[in-house]
Design an enzyme around this catalytic site. Structure first.
Site, short mmCIF file in Angstrom:
data_model
loop_
_atom_site.label_atom_id
_atom_site.label_comp_id
_atom_site.label_asym_id
_atom_site.label_seq_id
_atom_site.Cartn_x
_atom_site.Cartn_y
_atom_site.Cartn_z
N ASN A 150 0.80 -1.23 0.00
CA ASN A 150 0.00 0.00 0.00
C ASN A 150 0.83 1.28 0.00
O ASN A 150 0.36 2.32 -0.45
CB ASN A 150 -1.01 0.00 1.16
CG ASN A 150 -0.38 -0.18 2.51
OD1 ASN A 150 0.77 -0.61 2.63
ND2 ASN A 150 -1.12 0.15 3.55
N GLU A 249 4.23 -3.61 12.70
CA GLU A 249 3.15 -2.64 12.50
C GLU A 249 2.06 -3.38 11.75
O GLU A 249 2.18 -3.62 10.55
CB GLU A 249 3.67 -1.41 11.73
CG GLU A 249 2.71 -0.23 11.80
CD GLU A 249 1.77 -0.20 10.63
OE1 GLU A 249 0.59 -0.59 10.83
OE2 GLU A 249 2.17 0.20 9.53
N CYS A 283 -3.68 0.95 7.03
CA CYS A 283 -4.04 0.45 8.36
C CYS A 283 -4.53 1.58 9.25
O CYS A 283 -5.19 1.33 10.26
CB CYS A 283 -2.84 -0.25 9.00
SG CYS A 283 -1.36 0.77 9.00
N GLU A 457 7.77 2.93 14.89
CA GLU A 457 8.55 3.42 13.76
C GLU A 457 8.43 4.92 13.71
O GLU A 457 7.38 5.49 14.01
CB GLU A 457 8.04 2.80 12.45
CG GLU A 457 8.24 1.29 12.39
CD GLU A 457 7.90 0.70 11.04
OE1 GLU A 457 8.75 0.01 10.46
OE2 GLU A 457 6.76 0.91 10.57
#
Length: 476
Positions: A150, A249, A283, A457
């Protein structure tokens, strides 16, 4: 396409067994390129190269590593148009969205160029013994990076930049749908001064076996993954065999809570951004939209007007707002979510019909009166569908927002700052957007709680994911 082989030790090489796979343009369903598919022998070669390269890189001064990352930012910033076009071709997102991703991706190089010199340690006295306690951070070791389709550029740079800042070497396994952007980044890194072997890229249609093999190599000490919770669980099981340092993640099910005292313009703009950034294929995308009953009618009407005004088409056309979804499976899953919600009582305010013709297109869609039993309330939609529910009680909406195994991001809209902060603190999410629909920032620690992941992150924390803390007890 110029760069379609594997990138190992600073060289372009074919797959060890000669296999290749096609990358498809989701707007036309035509083949963009044929890309080499890595196998186990290629993985071993990349691990050998990374091990050798890291010895010198880890020994360099933090400033020397910083300068290379700074140069990478300068070079990528100068070539944003090229990267945006490639992102659109292989991912499908509209040109403006792709340009936003390219800019965001480049910024990780600048941020971690600055963080590379800030791996601060500590010296203090032990209270009882009087010994000196010396604490320092050291490179953790070789890192395997697994990135999703994505964000073909940003999910790579968000991992590469902190790993290099920390002194680590990396092997990247990009998503099979979108490997071209990451491959195209490699000549730029060479030009920036990244030495051969420090960054290796292994596209592959045999992802599971390839990654599992690398995670069982004793030289690997870190695994960083962005993707679904299901795949993340599998990688964590593999990582456990060698007690690797994981940064995960994973999936999300983001709630948006719009209180009756929200500024309507702010709430609509923020919800549009949270829902439609990257076509909802994120997400962090708004998944459940809870609107106070007193303003639900106006909110639904205005959101429907905004969504239905978006132009759908090939993302290479600069006038297009919404490109195709990445593949047929994703489009069909989105359509199934809408059909399920409608069958259970939801009303289609706009969109909701899969168009005919080539390309994996699905129109921006608004659903109202979405019941709790609808599948889209419990699973990630990952597409341009806004599912609206109503609420009247603050305690009830907090309970509903937290009623999920996921905990990545939530969004709150209210002009009552005291209440808004109280609600934010009670939401079981790693991140909250307050009166804004965007939380991603290279300077902030991005990540979730519960089954949305481990670690962070971005921010200073992003570099520490690739470092180990060493403590020395000393007397002098």
């Amino acid at each position: 396409m110029e760069f379609t082989d594997l990138y190992i030790n600073g060289k372009w090489v074919p797959g060890a067994d000669g296999e290749r796979f096609d990358v498809i343009n989701p707007a036309t369903e035509e083949v963009l390129a044929s890309v080499a598919s890595a196998d186990i022998a290629n993985a071993d070669a990349a691990l050998d190269a990374a091990e050798t390269a890291m010895k010198d890189w880890a020994a360099r001064t933090p400033r020397a590593r910083s300068e290379v990352l700074r140069k990478a930012w300068e070079l990528m910033t100068a070539r944003l148009d090229d990267f945006a076009r490639l992102i659109t071709l292989e991912n499908g997102k509209a040109r403006a969205d792709a340009m936003g991703e390219a800019t965001y991706a480049a910024e990780f190089f600048r941020w971690f160029a600055e963080e590379a010199v800030r791996a601060d340690g500590m010296i203090t006295h032990a209270p009882a013994s009087g010994a000196r306690i010396l604490v320092q951070h050291k490179p953790a070791g070789l890192a395997v990076l697994v990135t999703p389709w994505n964000y073909p550029a940003a999910m790579g740079t968000r991992k590469i930049a902190p790993a290099l800042a920390a002194g680590c070497a990396v092997i990247i396994k990009p998503a099979s749908e979108t490997p071209l952007t990451m491959l195209a980044l490699m000549p730029l890194l060479e030009e920036a001064g990244v030495p051969p072997g420090l960054v290796n890229v292994l596209p592959s249609r045999r992802s599971g076996a390839l990654v599992d093999h690398m995670l069982h190599d004793p030289r690997v000490r870190v695994v960083s993954f962005t993707g679904s919770t299901g795949v993340g669980r599998k990688l964590l099981k593999s990582a456990a065999d060698q007690v690797l340092k994981p940064a995960m993640e994973l999936g999300g099910n983001a709630p948006v809570i719009v209180f009756d005292d929200a500024d309507m313009d702010t709430a609509i703009e923020g919800t549009m951004l949270a829902k439609m950034r990257n076509l909802g294929e994120a997400c962090t995308a708004a998944n459940r939209i809870y609107v106070h009953e007193a303003i639900a009618g106006e909110f639904t009407r205005r959101l429907g007007e905004r969504m239905s005004a978006l132009k759908v088409g090939d993302g290479t056309d600069p006038s297009v707002d919404v490109g195709p979804l990445v593949n047929a499976d994703t489009r069909d899953k989105v359509a199934a979510f809408v059909a399920d919600a409608v069958a259970k009582g939801a009303k289609v305010e706009c969109g909701g019909v899969t168009p005919n013709g080539p390309g994996y297109f699905y129109p921006p869609t608004v659903l109202s009166n979405v019941p709790e039993t609808a599948d889209c309330v419990h699973d990630e939609i990952f597409g341009p569908v806004a599912a609206i529910q109503t609420f009247t009680d603050q305690e009830d909406v907090i309970r509903r927002a937290n009623d999920t195994e996921y905990g990545l991001v939530a969004y709150v809209f209210s002009e009552n700052f005291k209440r808004a902060m109280q609600v934010c603190e009670r939401l079981e999410y790693g991140m909250v957007g307050l009166n804004r629909g965007l939380v991603s920032d290279p300077a902030a620690p991005f990540g979730g709680v519960k089954q949305s992941g481990l670690g962070r992150e971005g921010g200073h924390e992003g570099m520490l994911e690739f470092m180990e803390t060493q403590y020395i007890s000393a007397s002098w």
